[in-house]
Scaffold this motif. Structure first.
Motif, short mmCIF file in Angstrom:
data_model
loop_
_atom_site.label_atom_id
_atom_site.label_comp_id
_atom_site.label_asym_id
_atom_site.label_seq_id
_atom_site.Cartn_x
_atom_site.Cartn_y
_atom_site.Cartn_z
N GLY A 20 0.82 -1.21 0.00
CA GLY A 20 0.00 0.00 0.00
C GLY A 20 0.85 1.26 0.00
N VAL A 21 1.89 1.27 0.81
CA VAL A 21 2.78 2.43 0.89
C VAL A 21 3.48 2.64 -0.45
N GLY A 22 3.94 1.54 -1.07
CA GLY A 22 4.63 1.64 -2.37
C GLY A 22 3.72 2.21 -3.44
N ALA A 23 2.47 1.74 -3.46
CA ALA A 23 1.52 2.27 -4.45
C ALA A 23 1.28 3.76 -4.22
N ALA A 24 1.11 4.14 -2.96
CA ALA A 24 0.88 5.56 -2.65
C ALA A 24 2.09 6.41 -3.02
N SER A 25 3.29 5.85 -2.86
CA SER A 25 4.51 6.61 -3.15
C SER A 25 4.64 6.91 -4.64
N VAL A 26 4.01 6.12 -5.50
CA VAL A 26 4.02 6.37 -6.94
C VAL A 26 2.90 7.32 -7.33
N ILE A 27 1.71 7.04 -6.84
CA ILE A 27 0.53 7.79 -7.27
C ILE A 27 0.56 9.22 -6.76
N SER A 28 0.98 9.43 -5.52
CA SER A 28 0.93 10.77 -4.95
C SER A 28 1.74 11.80 -5.74
N PRO A 29 3.05 11.56 -5.99
CA PRO A 29 3.80 12.58 -6.74
C PRO A 29 3.33 12.72 -8.18
N ALA A 30 2.88 11.62 -8.80
CA ALA A 30 2.37 11.71 -10.18
C ALA A 30 1.12 12.56 -10.22
N TYR A 31 0.20 12.33 -9.31
CA TYR A 31 -1.05 13.08 -9.26
C TYR A 31 -0.78 14.55 -8.98
N ILE A 32 0.09 14.82 -8.02
CA ILE A 32 0.40 16.21 -7.67
C ILE A 32 0.97 16.94 -8.87
N ALA A 33 1.91 16.29 -9.58
CA ALA A 33 2.51 16.93 -10.75
C ALA A 33 1.48 17.20 -11.83
#
Length: 625
Positions: free
Chosen positions: A278-291
């Protein structure tokens, strides 16, 4: 009367299709049956026209699965109504309208139930429409013997997003709130990886772990992070960014109870692995979404919210650890309900998981995901609210960069630089160096580390909390600087400072004396080591901490962003695992030797930045390599 089956893939209202239909109408009495594939309309309905119409059949749920997207349904119905209203000749009969979520079945059912003189297929020049341009006509001719006319159209103007509704432009406040919610994925990262700090010693005692197994128990979540990061990109491209955030929160929530109530080192490790995914998935999605949802001039500062959330998560986790140890007297002692304090540390993970999952349901979808799914009106609306006042040009730019978009394949990232595109290698090395300098040793093992050189358990945790507060403060400084100074200058300052402070720590711990079987720093060296450790955190927190996440979110172009970020993040988690699992063994050799290795990596990171990093400050995502 000639009967026509019209298959119009998002092209209703286009001049080319309208012209073809009018040719048929002028040729004599006509009857039309219209199928609109790939919409969420998913229902039958009819509109009276001059000349009359036939009643519509009952909905066939095997063909027409219901959907919940009201906006897309209304849009599909409006476009069908426009087409019907345009067929104004008195000898035109409209037999049926079908907006289908399952287009192949709908087309097959229409062909099986009616005798058509011709099938007219109208489609767009996109990769996803290839089956309509080539495969479908071939199958219809072969199976039904009905002639097929295929029209490949430009995207109809009616489908382009427009601004002229009087709505205001983007709101910085709303953008900050939305990106803040996405950055909570970083909070999970920080909380999950740091909460074990206060539990290491009790965990070793409870399950009688040796040095290797202790390192594995601490680090196994990072393997889960690598797995979660690897698959997150594909899932995000398929289901959308917020939905993957909710999945990540669910995995994290389950892990909290599993690891907190574990009965052996093996099931503890299993649940930590699940939470890591879960943490790994969030670590990818969060910066991509923010950008993807941030204006270029704010993207650095908003992207830094990811690192601010990480360090805040670390701080809160360590504060919770400190409070639980203070209440129980020791992490191994029982606290509430007869459950040991170290178990409550992991059970506390459930709270941020619930918050993250709940808030993720409230944020809009990424505009680039919406454009990729041809949901242009929604994409324009999101862009207008958060990025630009007039989104038409931005939508067109995103479409251009997504022209070759398709399901992720590893071959998309292949290139001449040792099998990968050069930009992908830059992302991987950024990720690896961020971990290879040993930052997470401070946050995973600092309690044990300071106990090893003479501090008691409570004071060791207090020092760690102070260090995490320092980390938050310098991250705030980085947020204020990153869009002014730029990414590369901050990385250069950070690498230089980390090399000097790590070398100082290596020297101090090399002088440690063994007293009563434990290493002790004599005289002033203890103070110097403590100051150097906190300065090391300062240099990391103002540079490599936030800057790497910002650059990973923005350095890849739209076509490969999710996939390349997934690969880079997976490399980061594997590097984190390697550093964390090896620390107990390396520290057994000597802390001076261990910090000396991290100092060498800091020096290597400086050379890498000088030679391999290009500045991305102020550039639009559509300009990236």
């Amino acid at each position: 009367m000639r009967r026509y089956l019209v298959v119009a893939n998002r092209t209703l209202g286009g001049a080319e299709l309208d012209e073809e239909l009018r040719k048929r109408i002028e040729a004599g009495p006509s009857s039309f049956y219209v199928v609109v594939p790939n919409t969420t309309a998913a229902h039958y309905y009819s509109t009276p026209v001059a000349g009359g119409h036939l009643p519509m059949p009952t909905v066939d749920r095997t063909i027409d699965g219901p959907r919940s997207d009201k906006e897309a349904t209304a849009q599909a119905q409006r476009r069908l109504d426009e087409l019907v209203a345009g067929l104004t000749a008195t000898d035109v009969e409209v037999e049926g309208h079908l907006g289908s979520a399952y287009p192949r079945k709908a087309i097959q059912a229409a062909l099986a139930d009616h005798d058509f003189d011709e099938v007219i297929v109208s489609t767009l020049p996109r990769r996803g429409s290839e089956w309509l341009r080539a495969d479908l006509p071939h199958r219809i001719k072969r199976r039904y013997g009905v002639p097929v006319t295929t029209i490949v159209m430009a995207k109809p103007q009616a489908e382009r997003p427009t601004v002229g509704d009087g709505e205001s432009g983007p709101s910085v406040g709303k953008t900050i709130l939305v990106t803040g919610v996405a950055a909570l994925g970083g909070f999970l990262f920080g909380y999950d990886t740091a909460v074990i700090n206060g539990a290491v010693k009790a965990l070793v005692s409870a399950y009688k772990l040796g040095p290797f197994m202790a390192g594995f128990a601490v680090s196994v979540a990072l393997l889960g992070c690598a797995v979660g990061a690897w698959f997150a990109g594909g899932l995000a491209n398929r289901f959308g960014r917020p939905r993957v955030m909710v999945i990540a929160a669910g995995l994290f929530f389950v892990s909290a109870f599993g690891s907190g109530l574990s009965f052996s080192q093996w099931d503890f490790s299993l649940w930590r692995f699940v939470g890591g995914m879960g943490v790994g998935a969030a670590s990818v999605i969060s910066p991509a979404y923010i950008a993807e949802i941030s204006p270029a001039h704010l993207r650095g500062r908003l992207g830094s919210l990811q690192q601010l959330a990480i360090v805040t998560g670390i701080f809160l986790a360590l504060l919770v650890d400190y409070g639980l140890v203070a209440a129980a007297g020791s992490a191994s002692e029982e606290l509430w309900l007869g459950v040991a304090a170290w178990r409550w540390m992991f059970l506390s993970l459930a709270v941020p998981a619930l918050i993250y999952g709940g808030l993720a349901l409230t944020i809009p979808e990424s505009p680039r995901y919406l454009v990729a799914k041809d949901r242009l009106k929604e994409a324009a609306d999101v862009l207008r609210r958060f990025v630009v006042a007039k989104p038409d040009k931005k939508v067109a730019e995103i479409e251009e960069t997504l022209k070759s978009d398709h399901d992720f394949q590893l071959s998309d990232l292949r290139g001449p630089a040792v099998g990968l595109l050069p930009i992908v290698w830059v992302g991987i090395l950024l990720s690896v160096f961020q971990q290879a300098v040993g930052i997470n040793v401070i946050f995973y093992y600092s309690s044990v580390l300071w106990q090893a050189v003479g501090y008691d358990e409570s004071n060791a945790l207090l020092i760690t909390v102070i260090t995490s507060v320092t980390n938050i403060a310098v991250t705030v400084v980085a947020i204020s600087l990153i869009d002014k100074v730029g990414r590369k200058p901050l990385l250069i300052v950070g690498s230089s400072g980390m090399f000097l402070t790590l070398a100082t720590m290596a020297f101090c711990f090399q002088q440690a004396q063994v007293v009563g079987g434990k290493p002790t720093l004599p005289g002033y060296l203890g103070t110097v080591a403590l100051v150097a450790a906190n300065l090391y955190v300062v240099f990391f927190g103002v540079s490599w901490g936030p800057v790497v996440w910002v650059m990973l979110g923005e350095m890849f172009n739209n076509r490969i962003r999710a996939s390349a970020l997934a690969l880079a993040a997976a490399a980061q988690w594997l590097a984190n695992f390697a550093v964390s699992v090896s620390f107990p063994k390396l520290s057994a050799i000597g802390l001076g030797f261990t910090y000396g290795i991290y100092a060498v990596f800091a020096l290597m990171s400086l050379v890498f930045v000088l030679k391999g990093i290009k500045e991305t400050k102020g550039r639009e995502l559509e300009e990236m390599a």
